[in-house]
Design an enzyme around this catalytic site. Structure first.
Site, PDB file in Angstrom:
ATOM      1  N   VAL A  14       0.821  -1.220   0.000  1.00 60.78           N
ATOM      2  CA  VAL A  14       0.000   0.000   0.000  1.00 60.78           C
ATOM      3  C   VAL A  14       0.852   1.265   0.000  1.00 60.78           C
ATOM      4  O   VAL A  14       0.650   2.173  -0.811  1.00 60.78           O
ATOM      5  CB  VAL A  14      -0.949   0.003   1.220  1.00 60.78           C
ATOM      6  CG1 VAL A  14      -1.694   1.325   1.292  1.00 60.78           C
ATOM      7  CG2 VAL A  14      -1.939  -1.150   1.112  1.00 60.78           C
ATOM      8  N   SER A 132      10.242   8.536   3.554  1.00 64.33           N
ATOM      9  CA  SER A 132      10.253   8.316   2.111  1.00 64.33           C
ATOM     10  C   SER A 132      11.536   8.901   1.564  1.00 64.33           C
ATOM     11  O   SER A 132      12.212   9.673   2.233  1.00 64.33           O
ATOM     12  CB  SER A 132       9.037   8.969   1.439  1.00 64.33           C
ATOM     13  OG  SER A 132       9.062  10.362   1.634  1.00 64.33           O
ATOM     14  N   GLY A 133      11.881   8.549   0.340  1.00 64.71           N
ATOM     15  CA  GLY A 133      13.151   9.038  -0.186  1.00 64.71           C
ATOM     16  C   GLY A 133      13.089   9.347  -1.656  1.00 64.71           C
ATOM     17  O   GLY A 133      12.153   8.985  -2.347  1.00 64.71           O
ATOM     18  N   LYS A 166      13.073   7.974  12.577  1.00 65.58           N
ATOM     19  CA  LYS A 166      11.764   7.427  12.223  1.00 65.58           C
ATOM     20  C   LYS A 166      11.303   6.405  13.267  1.00 65.58           C
ATOM     21  O   LYS A 166      10.118   6.313  13.586  1.00 65.58           O
ATOM     22  CB  LYS A 166      11.803   6.795  10.834  1.00 65.58           C
ATOM     23  CG  LYS A 166      10.492   6.134  10.389  1.00 65.58           C
ATOM     24  CD  LYS A 166       9.306   7.088  10.484  1.00 65.58           C
ATOM     25  CE  LYS A 166       8.077   6.584   9.746  1.00 65.58           C
ATOM     26  NZ  LYS A 166       7.635   5.233  10.083  1.00 65.58           N
ATOM     27  N   HIS A 169      10.069   8.360  16.159  1.00 69.92           N
ATOM     28  CA  HIS A 169       8.777   8.917  15.731  1.00 69.92           C
ATOM     29  C   HIS A 169       7.673   7.889  15.993  1.00 69.92           C
ATOM     30  O   HIS A 169       6.619   8.202  16.551  1.00 69.92           O
ATOM     31  CB  HIS A 169       8.836   9.276  14.242  1.00 69.92           C
ATOM     32  CG  HIS A 169       7.506   9.453  13.572  1.00 69.92           C
ATOM     33  ND1 HIS A 169       6.702   8.377  13.216  1.00 69.92           N
ATOM     34  CD2 HIS A 169       6.826  10.559  13.182  1.00 69.92           C
ATOM     35  CE1 HIS A 169       5.592   8.812  12.660  1.00 69.92           C
ATOM     36  NE2 HIS A 169       5.638  10.142  12.618  1.00 69.92           N
ATOM     37  N   ASN A 170       7.922   6.629  15.613  1.00 70.44           N
ATOM     38  CA  ASN A 170       6.927   5.586  15.813  1.00 70.44           C
ATOM     39  C   ASN A 170       6.713   5.283  17.294  1.00 70.44           C
ATOM     40  O   ASN A 170       5.601   4.966  17.715  1.00 70.44           O
ATOM     41  CB  ASN A 170       7.341   4.316  15.069  1.00 70.44           C
ATOM     42  CG  ASN A 170       7.149   4.438  13.569  1.00 70.44           C
ATOM     43  OD1 ASN A 170       7.040   5.540  13.041  1.00 70.44           O
ATOM     44  ND2 ASN A 170       7.105   3.328  12.881  1.00 70.44           N
ATOM     45  N   GLU A 173       4.521   7.843  18.541  1.00 73.58           N
ATOM     46  CA  GLU A 173       3.193   7.501  18.006  1.00 73.58           C
ATOM     47  C   GLU A 173       2.504   6.456  18.888  1.00 73.58           C
ATOM     48  O   GLU A 173       1.311   6.567  19.184  1.00 73.58           O
ATOM     49  CB  GLU A 173       3.374   6.969  16.585  1.00 73.58           C
ATOM     50  CG  GLU A 173       2.121   6.475  15.896  1.00 73.58           C
ATOM     51  CD  GLU A 173       2.465   5.813  14.573  1.00 73.58           C
ATOM     52  OE1 GLU A 173       1.970   4.693  14.341  1.00 73.58           O
ATOM     53  OE2 GLU A 173       3.224   6.407  13.781  1.00 73.58           O
TER      54      GLU A 173
END
Length: 461
Positions: A14, A132-133, A166, A169-170, A173
């Protein structure tokens, strides 16, 4: 035959499909590849349906790589660990010196550093990108845009720093989601709010200091009716939370670096406990027979006052969760000499990501005011907000405890605040015990140096 594309993307689950279409929609022709070829065809079909976008699919890795203009840039979005290594092995065999592979998925930062060294030996560039990159001009266009601070993208730093950030970050979250779930539990179980009332409350909260993506979608969730029966869908969802590992990694790193992250750890423990559904059903029966129901006592509080108290408790706890995450990033940055800028991280989290929230702008400003800020809690603005809300925070935690409702996120956040703000803690007793049984020595408050006492002998005099 299509002309060489600007960039390639391998991994079309996805997230991969959405990123490929996002890049194409911004005007950049993109090649896509997936080991399961049906995903390639699905993505190309989506691109046609959604505006005849310049997405070119390939079923074999060689033609995929050859379709991209040199120096080639390929984004991978595949499952962390061995699948990443396998994809690198497959693609790198057809790549040339100066080409670049970017891993845009969640990944353990040490794997990123290992792969960077391995790719360097082949003359290839390797970059770990937490969200993303892509080439900079592409990235700037596909990133979320925030009017007052620009695209939510930046070069984090060297090595595995992007993946580490990241990961944290999670972890934040995880904490955010747990705190929101606890607010929901108190309002529903003690305040007896209906789903419609909960939807209204969260919608209102999303217009103030709690304005955020997670609060917004929570309000939406409470309004969705079950299409398979009566009532609301949220009440039919099994109370068992899944996870993919980044929260666990965050807590492991906190322990490794001796950084307190109790809110994030509590959220992880809550997910573990939620997984014990069958055990919890049996335990509920055991304790119910002993007089313990779901709610121990009926606590009375004016509904409007309860809602306001929970809002304040949620906000104060949220500050603690972000403070813990930022401290963890800073500690790792110091260890690895990454020189990460915490204010810049807060800036790129303001849009597009799961933890995007209005108060991230104020976190950025706090670190802009003082880049060496020891903890968000002692920033003058945040300190005042905590002080203003701590009474409501305590009322909610006490109410939950007396009602038999677990609020591990809010409770551990409050304990974190109360521990951090106290000049003296009972750690002196713990250190005395350590010296008693293990001769670990101790320091004194009145003179420098290390000391050891024969506690056992003195106790027997």
């Amino acid at each position: 035959m299509a002309p060489p594309t600007r960039i390639g993307l391998a991994g079309l689950a996805v997230m991969g499909q959405n990123l490929a279409l996002n890049i194409a929609e911004k005007g950049f022709p993109i090649s896509v590849y997936n080991r399961t070829t049906s995903k390639v065809d699905e993505t190309v079909e989506r691109a046609k349906r959604e505006g005849d976008l310049p997405v070119y699919g390939f079923h074999d890795p060689e033609s995929f790589v050859q379709s991209i203009q040199k120096p080639r840039v390929i984004i991978m979005l595949v499952k962390a660990g061995a699948p990443v290594d396998q994809t690198i092995k497959t693609l790198s065999g057809y790549m040339e010196r100066g080409d670049c592979i970017i891993n845009g998925g969640n990944e353990w930062y040490e794997n990123t550093e290992r792969r960077e060294k391995e790719m360097s030996g082949l003359g290839l560039l390797y970059l770990g990108m937490g969200v993303s990159g892509g080439e900079e001009d592409i990235l700037l266009k596909v990133a979320a845009q925030v009017p007052d601070s620009g695209p939510c993208v930046t070069y984090i730093g060297k090595g595995g720093s992007g993946n580490f950030v990241k990961m944290v970050h999670n972890g934040i979250e995880y904490g955010d989601m747990q705190l929101i779930a606890e607010a929901y539990d108190v309002l529903k179980s003690v305040g007896k709010l209906s789903n419609e009332e909960l939807r209204s409350v969260f919608s209102q909260w999303n217009k103030g200091e709690l304005l955020s993506f997670l609060i917004e979608i929570t309000a939406d969730i409470f309004g969705i009716k079950d299409d398979r029966g009566e009532g609301y869908l949220v009440d039919k969802v099994l109370d068992k939370t899944g996870m993919k590992g980044t929260g666990k990694w965050t807590v492991q790193q906190a322990a490794e670096l001796s950084v307190a992250a109790p809110t994030i750890a509590a959220s992880l423990d809550s997910r573990f406990l939620s997984g014990l559904k069958e055990e919890r059903v049996k335990a509920a029966k055991v304790f119910k027979s002993g007089g313990f129901g779901d709610i121990l006592t009926d606590q009375t509080m004016d509904k409007a006052k309860l809602i306001d108290n929970v809002r304040q408790a949620l906000y104060a706890s949220k500050i603690c969760s972000y403070a813990q995450g930022m401290n963890l990033i800073r500690a790792k940055s110091m260890e690895k000499v990454w020189d990460l800028k915490l204010g810049e991280l807060a800036r790129i989290w303001k849009g597009g990501c799961i933890i995007r929230a209005i108060f991230l702008d104020r976190i950025k400003k706090a670190y802009d005011r003082n880049p060496d800020l020891a903890n968000l809690l002692v920033d003058p603005e945040f300190a005042k907000e905590i002080i203003d809300r701590q009474s409501a925070w305590r009322r909610v935690v006490c109410l939950a405890i007396n009602s038999g409702i677990s609020t591990p996120g809010m409770s551990s956040s409050l304990a974190y605040f109360d521990t951090y703000r106290r000049e003296r803690l009972p750690a002196n007793l713990v250190q005395s015990q350590r010296d008693y049984f293990g001769a670990h020595t101790y320091e004194r408050v009145d003179t420098e140096g290390s000391f050891h006492t024969e506690w056992f002998k003195l106790a027997k005099l």
